[in-house]
Design a protein around this motif. Sequence first.
Motif, PDB file in Angstrom:
ATOM      1  N   ILE A 289       0.747  -1.194  -0.064  1.00  0.00           N
ATOM      2  CA  ILE A 289       0.117   0.026  -0.096  1.00  0.00           C
ATOM      3  C   ILE A 289       0.824   1.272   0.034  1.00  0.00           C
ATOM      4  O   ILE A 289       0.640   2.363  -0.766  1.00  0.00           O
ATOM      5  N   GLU A 290       2.121   1.443   0.761  1.00  0.00           N
ATOM      6  CA  GLU A 290       2.821   2.546   0.852  1.00  0.00           C
ATOM      7  C   GLU A 290       3.497   2.820  -0.168  1.00  0.00           C
ATOM      8  O   GLU A 290       3.945   3.928  -0.651  1.00  0.00           O
ATOM      9  N   TYR A 291       4.050   1.780  -0.843  1.00  0.00           N
ATOM     10  CA  TYR A 291       4.868   1.990  -2.073  1.00  0.00           C
ATOM     11  C   TYR A 291       4.477   1.127  -3.264  1.00  0.00           C
ATOM     12  O   TYR A 291       5.186   0.485  -4.093  1.00  0.00           O
ATOM     13  N   SER A 292       3.027   1.179  -3.418  1.00  0.00           N
ATOM     14  CA  SER A 292       2.602   0.567  -4.641  1.00  0.00           C
ATOM     15  C   SER A 292       2.943   0.890  -5.841  1.00  0.00           C
ATOM     16  O   SER A 292       3.134   0.301  -6.771  1.00  0.00           O
ATOM     17  N   ALA A 293       3.309   2.227  -6.332  1.00  0.00           N
ATOM     18  CA  ALA A 293       3.619   2.836  -7.270  1.00  0.00           C
ATOM     19  C   ALA A 293       5.285   2.167  -7.762  1.00  0.00           C
ATOM     20  O   ALA A 293       5.526   1.782  -8.800  1.00  0.00           O
ATOM     21  N   ALA A 294       5.967   2.396  -6.644  1.00  0.00           N
ATOM     22  CA  ALA A 294       7.297   1.820  -7.106  1.00  0.00           C
ATOM     23  C   ALA A 294       7.391   0.313  -7.293  1.00  0.00           C
ATOM     24  O   ALA A 294       8.448  -0.293  -8.088  1.00  0.00           O
ATOM     25  N   ILE A 295       6.579  -0.344  -6.634  1.00  0.00           N
ATOM     26  CA  ILE A 295       6.505  -1.893  -6.658  1.00  0.00           C
ATOM     27  C   ILE A 295       6.041  -2.253  -8.172  1.00  0.00           C
ATOM     28  O   ILE A 295       6.634  -3.044  -8.826  1.00  0.00           O
ATOM     29  N   MET A 296       4.799  -1.488  -8.539  1.00  0.00           N
ATOM     30  CA  MET A 296       4.477  -1.815  -9.842  1.00  0.00           C
ATOM     31  C   MET A 296       5.272  -1.203 -11.082  1.00  0.00           C
ATOM     32  O   MET A 296       5.340  -2.053 -12.050  1.00  0.00           O
ATOM     33  N   SER A 297       5.818  -0.372 -10.914  1.00  0.00           N
ATOM     34  CA  SER A 297       6.711   0.108 -11.706  1.00  0.00           C
ATOM     35  C   SER A 297       8.086  -0.880 -12.086  1.00  0.00           C
ATOM     36  O   SER A 297       8.752  -0.613 -13.019  1.00  0.00           O
ATOM     37  N   SER A 298       8.325  -1.446 -11.029  1.00  0.00           N
ATOM     38  CA  SER A 298       9.630  -2.257 -11.003  1.00  0.00           C
ATOM     39  C   SER A 298       9.254  -3.525 -11.724  1.00  0.00           C
ATOM     40  O   SER A 298      10.635  -4.378 -11.951  1.00  0.00           O
ATOM     41  N   GLY A 299       8.039  -3.939 -12.180  1.00  0.00           N
ATOM     42  CA  GLY A 299       7.983  -5.025 -13.050  1.00  0.00           C
ATOM     43  C   GLY A 299       6.983  -6.030 -12.415  1.00  0.00           C
ATOM     44  O   GLY A 299       6.532  -5.860 -11.470  1.00  0.00           O
TER      45      GLY A 299
END
Length: 391
Positions: A289-299
């Motif tokens: 939840i906190e870092y959803s953007a970074a996780i999804m952009s990483s692949g």
Amino acid sequence: MSSYFDWDTEKAELLISKNYFSFNASFLLMSQILYLVMMSTHLISKLYSEQGIGSGLEIGSYVLGWVITLCVILFIAIQFRVLGYRRHLVSFSNQMFQYSNEIQNLLNERGLQLDNYLVKIIRIGEIVMLFTAIATGIIPLVYGICMCAELEPTHMLIEEVLEVNLQMSLAHSPCLLLITWITLNAANSAFTVVMVGIIYFQLSKISISVLTPVTIRQRVNGSNAFSRRIEYQVMTRSLGVRDDTFVMKMYRIQQMFNRLLNEFFASILISCHHVVVLGVFVFMSFLFIEYSAAIMSSGISATVLFLMGISCPIIAEWYESLVSGNTCETSAEFVKKTRRLTNRKSYFYKFVLSCPNMAYQTGEPFFGVDRRTFPQFIQQGLEFLITLLVM
């Protein structure tokens, strides 16, 4: 040489592995304890270092490191329990196999097929055990491959603490094989415990179901002149007409199995899996939840990893609550129907009064596992998660 147990195909019995020496067990356990100390020290020191944790995926790697640490704690606890109770597990498992054969033979004698809902229970159990067996082989392989990723916690630990540039190469194959071997040993111990539990819950559900009475009538000339006990004939759900002594004996055997199961699973070493599962669910949910953007952009691989970290604890706790609740409800139905159909002054009725529900007691003395455990798990997990997000 990665398992405490072996299987005798000729006798269809579980055995203690002759190839698994005490040195092997001691070496693997000490390796995991050493890894646990090194990883915990590394993660704590990183938290208070001047460089800090960083951001984005490095935070993900840090939290994943704590998740792995929790899993290692659970694996070590389970292995200590299995190592001390391996003869108990072997004896318990083989007795369940023999009892299962007896039930099947009784059904075959009557030319009966198992009811649809019983077949469904068996199929679900077989599917779970199939995935368990596959996971036992795949988890170490996947872990060995993922360990070569730069942000994998064990990879970072080896590079920073031991100052070794770990890469997928022939030179580092002994290190990768050693860690994979240790992981396989831990996975085998954990999944052996899981499979024994699944087999018990299948057997208990089926056995009590086929013994549940449809009608009960007093035997003609059934008053025993010696004991003056009124004897009954029980029309069971699947085994036909049986004497009350037969039903009592079979149910007492189930109580014995329940006692043997809880003697092993009620240990705090096994019960701590609830804390580990809850911790993994909260950590992975918070990070996603906190870092959803970074996780999804990483692949896609990182996204799938975190989704599995959230869903697997939920599925595990739901299934454990479901199978335990089914067994408890089935035994409660047996007791309720038998009491309703039996004379209150009879010995059979007094026997039924002495029959407690089959309870799964891992978590004792704090709680027992039944159908209410899963909603409580979700509630507790959401409370911790909301607290972290607000902070």
